[in-house]
Design an enzyme around this catalytic site. Structure first.
Site, PDB file in Angstrom:
ATOM      1  N   GLY A  19       0.833  -1.204   0.000  1.00  0.00           N
ATOM      2  CA  GLY A  19       0.000   0.000   0.000  1.00  0.00           C
ATOM      3  C   GLY A  19       0.863   1.247   0.000  1.00  0.00           C
ATOM      4  O   GLY A  19       2.006   1.227  -0.483  1.00  0.00           O
ATOM      5  N   SER A  20       0.333   2.314   0.573  1.00  0.00           N
ATOM      6  CA  SER A  20       1.033   3.592   0.525  1.00  0.00           C
ATOM      7  C   SER A  20       2.225   3.605   1.489  1.00  0.00           C
ATOM      8  O   SER A  20       2.290   2.822   2.444  1.00  0.00           O
ATOM      9  CB  SER A  20       0.067   4.708   0.930  1.00  0.00           C
ATOM     10  N   GLY A  52       2.632   1.923   5.205  1.00  0.00           N
ATOM     11  CA  GLY A  52       3.756   1.030   5.480  1.00  0.00           C
ATOM     12  C   GLY A  52       4.584   1.512   6.653  1.00  0.00           C
ATOM     13  O   GLY A  52       5.062   0.709   7.465  1.00  0.00           O
ATOM     14  N   GLU A  67       5.798  -3.494   0.791  1.00  0.00           N
ATOM     15  CA  GLU A  67       5.849  -3.222  -0.645  1.00  0.00           C
ATOM     16  C   GLU A  67       5.014  -1.972  -0.852  1.00  0.00           C
ATOM     17  O   GLU A  67       3.791  -2.034  -0.929  1.00  0.00           O
ATOM     18  CB  GLU A  67       5.290  -4.440  -1.384  1.00  0.00           C
ATOM     19  N   CYS A 116       1.846  -0.121  -8.663  1.00  0.00           N
ATOM     20  CA  CYS A 116       2.962   0.506  -7.939  1.00  0.00           C
ATOM     21  C   CYS A 116       4.177   0.572  -8.843  1.00  0.00           C
ATOM     22  O   CYS A 116       5.081   1.365  -8.613  1.00  0.00           O
ATOM     23  CB  CYS A 116       3.241  -0.208  -6.635  1.00  0.00           C
TER      24      CYS A 116
HETATM   25  C1  UN1 Z   1       1.625  -3.781  -7.530  1.00  0.00           C
HETATM   26  O1  UN1 Z   1       1.310  -2.874  -8.276  1.00  0.00           O
HETATM   27  O2  UN1 Z   1       1.457  -3.699  -6.284  1.00  0.00           O
HETATM   28  O3  UN1 Z   1       5.118  -5.906 -11.831  1.00  0.00           O
HETATM   29  C2  UN1 Z   1       2.178  -5.085  -7.999  1.00  0.00           C
HETATM   30  C3  UN1 Z   1       3.901  -5.671 -11.928  1.00  0.00           C
HETATM   31  C4  UN1 Z   1       2.943  -6.700 -11.371  1.00  0.00           C
HETATM   32  C5  UN1 Z   1       2.768  -6.524  -9.908  1.00  0.00           C
HETATM   33  C6  UN1 Z   1       2.463  -5.127  -9.462  1.00  0.00           C
HETATM   34  N1  UN1 Z   1       3.447  -8.005 -11.664  1.00  0.00           N
HETATM   35  O4  UN1 Z   1       3.468  -4.666 -12.462  1.00  0.00           O
END
Ligand code: UN1
Length: 505
Positions: free
Chosen positions: A239-240, A244, A261, A295
């Site tokens: 998340g953000s 985190g 993450e 992300c």
């Molecule tokens: C995410 O956005 O939290 O590499 C994960 C990627 C994907 C996973 C993204 N396999 O864009």
């Protein structure tokens, strides 16, 4: 048990928490999941109560005592069946992902494929949880390092990967002998219930129902409880950065482990010798895919001044051809943002960029006459490295184009943001590639060449440095975080030599 017949996403009201006992209670509050596409209700759930939480954690602890004893390859067999369950429901579950979070069909199904892939990976891993034999300095001694199951693992996931990121954690944790308690995003709870049911029902056939449990919440109370709960030795949170930081502080205070993450602010560098076809294709998927809500999405494009005009004019032309609309309709490449708050952040980021000297080269508007107010234009903004907005992650399809003169300058801009998730370079020069990948190059957890920043395969360890949180999930040796390490020294002689040559008699 109540809740089981109703544990079907299409069936109206669903129950709130699933553990070993199935439905374990609720607090009366309802969580309604609404599709970002058209505002239709996808499903309703009851929010888990305090007793729900307790029952789920207690069940998890009980099940763990048995699950940890099951040989890892046998756990792997169960995970293989779960993977087959994902395979069988790929189209249906992928469509649900599209409905609940607005991804296009190919990406919704791609997300389920990611869950299948990590299940397959975990099955193999179940026969490879290798330890070490270490040479001892002492006569007639042997040392080994071995790995044991850790305990109940809390997984807090975000809306944008409502199945895959749980699967990265849950499949690996399960073969490691851990049990999983999932607190999904309150924006994607129906995906969570449906995916968790696949895992739970397979595990149940083997008497291990409580290995995969789920807590539904409409806010952050239960996530915070998981973080603070000393019965949960590991909390994996996506998340953000703000979320985190709080999870890390709370888990750290009780000396638990966390895998974080968090946000990214991913840059692509395009050098003068780049293959422009590849660069355009890479930026298109990285910036427009998932409507910029990964992300790993591209936020910044650092383009060599000599190819800047060619790049921006080709990207604009490509963006003009992007079909925006119902993500389940064939040919549509970009669906909606997740909700109105996301649309407001999109609008604010563009306004702020303009006020800081940015120039909108393409897009910048919310689309009218769509089935909901969540559809926006993919946006290109000409910017400079010193604009404060360029330091921020906006979860929307906005890219900042920043001209550069050298690779060194690009690397320094790549690295000057607080986040450190993903990065990429387009070039044909192997020296530039090696410089980008060297210790003086990109400081991110992911560094790609001649491709975008998103769309990682599960076989690599996934995650990033600095404010991205430092965690690694899914591939390579990420499994080690889900186990406890034990160093064992065995004396098979009849003397007691001490290490470091110490004499003590
Ligand atoms: C995410 O956005 O939290 O590499 C994960 C990627 C994907 C996973 C993204 N396999 O864009």
């Amino acid at each position: 048990m109540a809740g089981e017949e109703d544990g079907n996403a299409q069936n109206g009201t669903l129950y709130s928490a699933w553990g070993k006992q199935g439905y374990v209670g609720q607090n009366g509050r309802k969580l309604r999941s609404v599709s970002p596409i058209d505002g239709q209700v996808v499903g309703e759930l009851l929010v888990a109560s305090d007793e729900c939480y307790e029952a789920v954690i207690e069940d998890a602890q009980e099940v763990f005592k048995e699950w940890r004893k099951v040989p890892a390859p046998e756990r792997g067999k169960i995970v293989r069946e779960i993977g087959n369950g994902f395979r069988d429901s790929k189209a249906q579950l992928g469509e649900l992902v599209s409905r609940e979070v607005g991804k296009i069909r190919a990406e919704g199904e791609g997300e389920i494929q990611e869950a299948i892939d990590i299940a397959d990976f975990s099955v193999g891993l179940s026969r490879q949880l290798y330890g070490l034999v270490i040479q001892s300095e002492r006569l007639d001694h042997r040392m080994i390092e071995q790995w044991h199951p850790l305990g109940p693992v809390g997984v807090i996931s975000a809306f944008n990967f409502p199945v895959a990121v749980w699967a990265w954690n849950a499949m690996v944790a399960a073969v490691c002998g851990d049990v999983v308690i999932w607190k999904p995003s309150n924006l994607a709870p129906i995906c969570a219930v449906t995916a968790n049911e696949i895992a739970r029902s397979v595990a149940k056939q083997y008497g291990f129902e409580g290995v995969f449990s789920l807590l539904i919440d409409d806010g952050d109370t239960l996530g915070k409880r998981l973080a603070a709960d000393p019965r949960i030795p590991l909390v994996s949170a996506t998340g953000s950065c703000e979320m985190g930081r709080s999870v890390s502080e709370v888990v750290g205070r009780r000396l638990g482990r966390s895998i974080l993450e968090l946000g990214g602010n991913n840059a692509v560098t395009i050098l003068a010798d780049a293959d422009m076809d590849l660069a355009i294709a890479g930026v298109l998927f990285g910036a427009v895919g998932t409507a910029g809500q990964r992300c790993t999405s591209i936020r910044r494009v650092l383009v060599h001044r000599s190819v800047q005009d060619e790049f921006t004019s080709r990207l604009k032309k490509t963006y003009q051809q992007v079909s925006i609309g119902d993500p389940l309709v064939e040919g549509v490449l970009m669906g909606p943002l997740i909700n109105q708050r996301a649309v407001e952040s999109y609008e604010l980021a563009i306004k702020t960029a303009i006020s800081q000297g940015g120039q909108v080269l393409y897009g910048g508007s919310v689309l009218q006459d769509m089935p909901s107010g969540n559809f926006v234009e993919p946006t290109i903004i000409l910017a400079s490295r010193d604009m404060p907005i360029v330091q921020e992650e906006t979860f929307a399809p906005i890219v900042f184009v920043i001209p550069i003169d050298t690779l060194e300058e690009a690397i320094s801009i790549n690295n000057e943001v607080r986040q450190g998730l993903s990065s990429a370079l387009f070039t044909r020069d192997m020296r530039s590639v090696e410089q980008f990948l060297a210790s003086v190059g990109s400081d991110c957890g992911i560094a790609n060449v001649n491709m975008g920043t998103s769309g990682a395969e599960i076989g690599g360890a996934f995650g990033g440095e600095k404010d991205t949180g430092g965690g690694r999930e899914s591939g390579t040796d990420s499994w080690k975080q889900y186990m406890r390490r034990q160093t064992c020294s065995i004396n098979y002689g009849n003397k007691m030599p001490l290490a470091q040559g110490i004499k003590f008699s």
